[in-house]
Motif scaffolding. Structure first.
Motif, PDB file in Angstrom:
ATOM      1  N   ARG A 324     -18.501-102.316 -43.528  1.00 41.06           N
ATOM      2  CA  ARG A 324     -18.599-101.093 -44.331  1.00 41.06           C
ATOM      3  C   ARG A 324     -18.137 -99.870 -43.539  1.00 41.06           C
ATOM      4  O   ARG A 324     -17.554 -98.943 -44.112  1.00 41.06           O
ATOM      5  N   TYR A 325     -18.381 -99.859 -42.225  1.00 42.84           N
ATOM      6  CA  TYR A 325     -17.870 -98.775 -41.387  1.00 42.84           C
ATOM      7  C   TYR A 325     -16.338 -98.727 -41.472  1.00 42.84           C
ATOM      8  O   TYR A 325     -15.742 -97.644 -41.573  1.00 42.84           O
ATOM      9  N   THR A 326     -15.720 -99.900 -41.440  1.00 42.23           N
ATOM     10  CA  THR A 326     -14.262 -99.961 -41.526  1.00 42.23           C
ATOM     11  C   THR A 326     -13.763 -99.444 -42.866  1.00 42.23           C
ATOM     12  O   THR A 326     -12.715 -98.779 -42.934  1.00 42.23           O
ATOM     13  N   ILE A 327     -14.486 -99.720 -43.936  1.00 43.69           N
ATOM     14  CA  ILE A 327     -14.099 -99.183 -45.243  1.00 43.69           C
ATOM     15  C   ILE A 327     -14.044 -97.662 -45.179  1.00 43.69           C
ATOM     16  O   ILE A 327     -13.068 -97.032 -45.637  1.00 43.69           O
ATOM     17  N   VAL A 328     -15.060 -97.041 -44.600  1.00 40.78           N
ATOM     18  CA  VAL A 328     -15.090 -95.576 -44.514  1.00 40.78           C
ATOM     19  C   VAL A 328     -13.944 -95.074 -43.638  1.00 40.78           C
ATOM     20  O   VAL A 328     -13.250 -94.111 -43.982  1.00 40.78           O
ATOM     21  N   HIS A 329     -13.730 -95.725 -42.499  1.00 36.03           N
ATOM     22  CA  HIS A 329     -12.666 -95.316 -41.577  1.00 36.03           C
ATOM     23  C   HIS A 329     -11.298 -95.364 -42.261  1.00 36.03           C
ATOM     24  O   HIS A 329     -10.530 -94.392 -42.201  1.00 36.03           O
ATOM     25  N   GLU A 330     -10.990 -96.476 -42.903  1.00 36.27           N
ATOM     26  CA  GLU A 330      -9.659 -96.609 -43.514  1.00 36.27           C
ATOM     27  C   GLU A 330      -9.477 -95.648 -44.685  1.00 36.27           C
ATOM     28  O   GLU A 330      -8.366 -95.172 -44.929  1.00 36.27           O
ATOM     29  N   ILE A 331     -10.549 -95.349 -45.389  1.00 39.85           N
ATOM     30  CA  ILE A 331     -10.429 -94.369 -46.480  1.00 39.85           C
ATOM     31  C   ILE A 331     -10.253 -92.969 -45.919  1.00 39.85           C
ATOM     32  O   ILE A 331      -9.496 -92.160 -46.478  1.00 39.85           O
ATOM     33  N   ALA A 332     -10.891 -92.645 -44.794  1.00 41.26           N
ATOM     34  CA  ALA A 332     -10.655 -91.344 -44.159  1.00 41.26           C
ATOM     35  C   ALA A 332      -9.183 -91.173 -43.806  1.00 41.26           C
ATOM     36  O   ALA A 332      -8.642 -90.053 -43.834  1.00 41.26           O
ATOM     37  N   HIS A 333      -8.521 -92.267 -43.491  1.00 39.66           N
ATOM     38  CA  HIS A 333      -7.081 -92.217 -43.188  1.00 39.66           C
ATOM     39  C   HIS A 333      -6.257 -91.773 -44.394  1.00 39.66           C
ATOM     40  O   HIS A 333      -5.104 -91.357 -44.213  1.00 39.66           O
ATOM     41  N   ALA A 339      -2.180 -88.329 -46.450  1.00 38.00           N
ATOM     42  CA  ALA A 339      -1.824 -87.018 -46.987  1.00 38.00           C
ATOM     43  C   ALA A 339      -1.209 -86.141 -45.894  1.00 38.00           C
ATOM     44  O   ALA A 339      -0.070 -85.669 -46.014  1.00 38.00           O
ATOM     45  N   VAL A 340      -1.966 -85.911 -44.825  1.00 34.52           N
ATOM     46  CA  VAL A 340      -1.471 -85.107 -43.698  1.00 34.52           C
ATOM     47  C   VAL A 340      -0.907 -86.068 -42.661  1.00 34.52           C
ATOM     48  O   VAL A 340      -1.646 -86.827 -42.036  1.00 34.52           O
ATOM     49  N   GLY A 341       0.389 -86.039 -42.483  1.00 33.22           N
ATOM     50  CA  GLY A 341       1.026 -86.940 -41.550  1.00 33.22           C
ATOM     51  C   GLY A 341       1.064 -86.367 -40.143  1.00 33.22           C
ATOM     52  O   GLY A 341       0.915 -85.161 -39.931  1.00 33.22           O
ATOM     53  N   SER A 342       1.256 -87.242 -39.174  1.00 33.85           N
ATOM     54  CA  SER A 342       1.464 -86.847 -37.789  1.00 33.85           C
ATOM     55  C   SER A 342       2.218 -87.977 -37.105  1.00 33.85           C
ATOM     56  O   SER A 342       2.397 -89.050 -37.683  1.00 33.85           O
ATOM     57  N   ASP A 343       2.660 -87.728 -35.878  1.00 36.27           N
ATOM     58  CA  ASP A 343       3.418 -88.737 -35.147  1.00 36.27           C
ATOM     59  C   ASP A 343       2.437 -89.685 -34.454  1.00 36.27           C
ATOM     60  O   ASP A 343       1.795 -89.312 -33.473  1.00 36.27           O
ATOM     61  N   PRO A 344       2.293 -90.932 -34.928  1.00 31.41           N
ATOM     62  CA  PRO A 344       1.259 -91.825 -34.394  1.00 31.41           C
ATOM     63  C   PRO A 344       1.617 -92.422 -33.042  1.00 31.41           C
ATOM     64  O   PRO A 344       0.755 -93.022 -32.395  1.00 31.41           O
ATOM     65  N   VAL A 345       2.851 -92.283 -32.622  1.00 33.06           N
ATOM     66  CA  VAL A 345       3.256 -92.773 -31.306  1.00 33.06           C
ATOM     67  C   VAL A 345       3.108 -91.670 -30.264  1.00 33.06           C
ATOM     68  O   VAL A 345       2.524 -91.879 -29.205  1.00 33.06           O
ATOM     69  N   SER A 447      -2.845 -77.101 -46.037  1.00 30.42           N
ATOM     70  CA  SER A 447      -1.613 -76.583 -45.441  1.00 30.42           C
ATOM     71  C   SER A 447      -0.571 -77.669 -45.197  1.00 30.42           C
ATOM     72  O   SER A 447       0.630 -77.395 -45.258  1.00 30.42           O
ATOM     73  N   TYR A 448      -1.006 -78.898 -44.942  1.00 30.87           N
ATOM     74  CA  TYR A 448      -0.061 -79.930 -44.511  1.00 30.87           C
ATOM     75  C   TYR A 448      -0.072 -81.185 -45.375  1.00 30.87           C
ATOM     76  O   TYR A 448       0.534 -82.197 -45.006  1.00 30.87           O
ATOM     77  N   ASN A 449      -0.706 -81.117 -46.528  1.00 27.53           N
ATOM     78  CA  ASN A 449      -0.692 -82.245 -47.451  1.00 27.53           C
ATOM     79  C   ASN A 449       0.754 -82.560 -47.842  1.00 27.53           C
ATOM     80  O   ASN A 449       1.483 -81.702 -48.330  1.00 27.53           O
ATOM     81  N   GLY A 450       1.168 -83.800 -47.615  1.00 27.43           N
ATOM     82  CA  GLY A 450       2.525 -84.203 -47.935  1.00 27.43           C
ATOM     83  C   GLY A 450       3.531 -83.895 -46.847  1.00 27.43           C
ATOM     84  O   GLY A 450       4.722 -84.188 -47.001  1.00 27.43           O
ATOM     85  N   LYS A 451       3.072 -83.332 -45.741  1.00 26.73           N
ATOM     86  CA  LYS A 451       3.961 -82.933 -44.657  1.00 26.73           C
ATOM     87  C   LYS A 451       3.576 -83.667 -43.375  1.00 26.73           C
ATOM     88  O   LYS A 451       2.643 -84.469 -43.350  1.00 26.73           O
ATOM     89  N   ILE A 452       4.286 -83.362 -42.309  1.00 26.78           N
ATOM     90  CA  ILE A 452       3.958 -83.858 -40.974  1.00 26.78           C
ATOM     91  C   ILE A 452       3.471 -82.681 -40.150  1.00 26.78           C
ATOM     92  O   ILE A 452       4.157 -81.670 -40.017  1.00 26.78           O
TER      93      ILE A 452
END
Length: 486
Positions: A324-333, A339-345, A447-452
């Motif tokens: 259930r913790y993982t469910i919350v974590h993945e939904i927070a993503h 929605a708000v992207g970033s460079d994961p590398v 401010s960054y929904n849909g953006k990086i």
């Protein structure tokens, strides 16, 4: 239900008769959004595909070529950047198995085009007959075949279904005057992408529970095949899951259907309720979830979970509270990555550290302060122990500004990105107070929904709410902080 009229998305490509009922070219979009049209047919371990990408050049530069990721080639036998360790028996549950993607035809604006592959076969480059100017558009089409390996991975035929993610030619992000060409690093999630609109036509010979990114707009059975149509707008990726003997239960949350797909869960209603509460909580405090559907899928997966827009994997190998913790974590993503992207590398802490802290905060926001404290305490203990052990081995944690592949070990990467990242955001939370902290996250989302978003962008949002917040972040990133409350 009415039958799907499948679409072939470029005039010169012949219909794949095994998958397409009829073929017409779609009307040109009226905006500058990138658009993927995919027509897919899965038979056994073979995925036959036609795809068109409508690309609008908003890079600010003339482009002589366009580049795409070919992530399935990380599953080739000779992959220089393999997706999984060939000796990993949890990933390769039936022995090492290979996969890959073979491009059969390539088109640029309807004309057959050459292409080149990088040395590691994970980047495809389409040269253009003439440079694509600023504000101009082009349609790039592919016909290809994907071999799906037997793996409990992001992409594979699992022990209880099929995971299809990062399986199609996907545009590389263009920034700083060049296309980003990250290969499939094993640390973290090496998938860096911009938002686009996706239109999916999918058929399969298997009778399974079907879930994908986006809204399922139609489905039917014909001549022993199962057909599905889905569409998703303004999303970063597209993924599909097929679950053998799967059951789907649903609950409406605002404008969103939360669908839980499972095959071996002793408490499915509790899992669904956890997902519902996560969507409600994060929507209330960060900003409304933006998609019409969220598919939470129990699937065989070597890690705890994996996030895609509108679809998350929850590993069947996890149980009870951890599940259930993982469910919350993945939904927070869905907020921090989806929605708000970033460079994961380059900046893996930016989505993973924030997501981990928001997972802990979920419990406190729902009246369980003890659970919040326990998660933070566990992260501190994990970080301290791992740091001590690393020093004994002559390894170093060092800066959090390292790229995902630059950490001294995969364990150091995980602890630095997740635990140390969580502790960094907890420091901000303690310094700012809950109200200001949540307001800053709401500002970040709007401010960054849909953006990086770059690291300076998230720092600026917190700095607005609390002068000095950026310094707290920098001190953590530069390895100048050793305690959660510093």
């Amino acid at each position: 239900m009415k039958k799907i009229k499948f679409i072939l998305f470029f005039a010169t490509l012949l219909c794949l008769t095994v998958m397409c009922v009829s073929c017409t070219k779609p009307a040109a979009p009226e905006d500058s959004t990138t658009r993927y049209d995919l027509c897919l047919s899965l038979d056994g371990n073979t995925l036959s595909a036609s795809q068109e990408v409508r690309f609008f050049n908003s890079t600010g530069s003339e482009l002589a070529e366009i580049k795409f990721h070919l992530y399935p080639n990380a599953y080739r036998e000779d992959a220089s950047f393999p997706a999984c360790d060939p000796e990993d028996s949890l990933c390769y549950y039936d022995g090492f198995d290979t996969g890959g993607i073979d491009i059969e035809k390539c088109f640029a604006d309807g004309t057959a085009s050459d292409y080149t592959l990088s040395e590691n076969m994970q980047i495809l480059s389409v040269p253009l007959d003439k440079p694509l100017g600023k504000g101009e558009e082009i349609y790039i089409g592919f016909q290809y075949t994907v071999t799906v390996p037997k793996t409990n991975s992001r992409f594979g035929i699992t022990e209880n279904g099929v995971n299809l993610a990062n399986f199609y030619p996907q545009l590389c992000v263009f920034e700083n005057g060049a296309f980003s060409e990250y290969p499939y690093y094993q640390n973290g999630d090496p998938f860096y992408s911009e938002c686009a609109d996706y239109f999916l036509e999918f058929s399969t010979t298997s009778d399974t529970a079907f879930a994908s990114t986006g809204e399922l707009t139609d489905s039917f059975v014909q001549d022993g095949k199962y057909y599905y149509q889905a569409e998703a707008r303004n999303v970063r990726d597209l993924a599909v899951c097929l679950i053998d003997n799967g059951t789907v239960i649903t609950q409406r949350v605002g404008a969103t259907d939360v669908n839980y797909v499972y095959f071996n869960d002793p408490s499915p209603e509790l899992s669904l309720q956890t997902a519902v509460e996560a969507v409600q909580t994060f929507g209330e405090y960060f900003g409304d979830y933006t998609l019409s559907d969220l598919n939470v899928v129990q699937t065989d997966f070597i890690h705890g979970g994996m996030e895609y827009p509108g679809l998350v994997y929850i590993s069947s190998f996890q149980k009870d509270a951890a599940y259930r913790y993982t469910i919350v974590h993945e939904i927070a993503h869905q907020w921090w990555y989806g929605a708000v992207g970033s460079d994961p590398v380059a900046n893996p802490w930016q989505d993973e550290g924030l997501t981990e802290f928001c997972t802990a905060l979920f419990y406190k926001l729902n009246g369980n302060a003890a659970a919040f404290d326990a998660v933070i305490s566990s992260a501190m203990n994990s970080y301290s122990s791992a740091r001590s052990e690393a020093e004994k081995q002559g390894l170093t944690f060092g800066s959090m500004r390292l790229k995902s592949y630059e950490f001294d070990s995969s364990d150091i990467y995980v602890v630095s990105t997740y635990d140390r990242g969580m502790l960094m955001f907890n420091s901000l939370y303690l310094a700012m107070g809950e109200k200001a902290f949540l307001a800053a996250l709401g500002d970040y989302f709007r401010s960054y929904n849909g953006k990086i978003a770059a690291p300076d962008d998230i720092k600026a949002c917190f700095e607005t709410g609390k002068p000095g917040a950026a310094t707290i972040i920098d001190n953590w990133l530069d390895d100048k902080v050793y305690a959660a409350g510093a």
